[in-house]
Design a protein around this motif. Sequence first.
Motif, short mmCIF file in Angstrom:
data_model
loop_
_atom_site.label_atom_id
_atom_site.label_comp_id
_atom_site.label_asym_id
_atom_site.label_seq_id
_atom_site.Cartn_x
_atom_site.Cartn_y
_atom_site.Cartn_z
N CYS A 14 0.86 -1.16 0.14
CA CYS A 14 -0.14 -0.10 -0.09
C CYS A 14 0.80 1.20 -0.10
O CYS A 14 1.97 1.36 0.75
CB CYS A 14 -0.68 -0.04 1.16
N VAL A 15 0.40 2.29 -0.68
CA VAL A 15 1.07 3.54 -0.76
C VAL A 15 0.11 4.56 -0.39
O VAL A 15 -0.81 4.82 -0.97
CB VAL A 15 1.66 3.68 -2.06
N ARG A 16 0.30 5.26 0.68
CA ARG A 16 -0.49 6.25 1.51
C ARG A 16 0.08 7.53 0.82
O ARG A 16 1.38 7.66 1.29
CB ARG A 16 -0.59 6.24 2.72
N ILE A 17 -0.67 8.42 0.20
CA ILE A 17 -0.17 9.84 -0.15
C ILE A 17 -1.18 10.81 0.49
O ILE A 17 -2.34 10.86 0.14
CB ILE A 17 -0.11 9.77 -1.82
N ALA A 18 -0.72 11.55 1.25
CA ALA A 18 -1.05 12.82 1.77
C ALA A 18 -0.97 14.20 0.83
O ALA A 18 0.14 14.50 0.74
CB ALA A 18 -0.93 13.10 3.10
N ILE A 19 -2.01 14.79 0.05
CA ILE A 19 -1.78 15.86 -0.50
C ILE A 19 -2.55 17.05 0.33
O ILE A 19 -3.72 17.17 0.49
CB ILE A 19 -2.47 16.06 -1.86
N SER A 20 -1.82 18.27 0.56
CA SER A 20 -2.11 19.34 1.27
C SER A 20 -1.81 20.58 0.33
O SER A 20 -1.14 20.57 -0.42
CB SER A 20 -1.64 19.54 2.74
N GLY A 21 -2.52 21.71 0.84
CA GLY A 21 -2.39 23.03 0.09
C GLY A 21 -3.43 23.12 -1.24
O GLY A 21 -4.64 22.94 -0.99
#
Length: 105
Positions: A14-21
């Motif tokens: 699993c690859v968890r990717i958090a995107i903010s902004g």
Amino acid sequence: MTTATVVVHPEGACVRIAISGEIDLENAETVEEQLAAAIPNEAAVVVLELGELQYLDSAGLRVLFALAARLEVLQILLRVHVPPGSPARRVLQLSGFEGVAALEG
């Protein structure tokens, strides 16, 4: 200048990717490149966390739809975590993104 922060957390298959902004025309290409580099072909699941994403325009939507299409070809499951009532969730709902990936929140 708009900025988006992409933080990648590999967790086995699993690859968890958090995107903010913000993702807009100015930085969409960079975000797309970061996402492509973050996901190995061997991954089984990609989890996008968009709870901290404050702004998403049509260029940002194109990035997310392209990601969903790429993952479908690679047979990688896409899960999208975006809280109810958040700016990103509303944009994704209006765009029909739920037709390619379920929105979890």
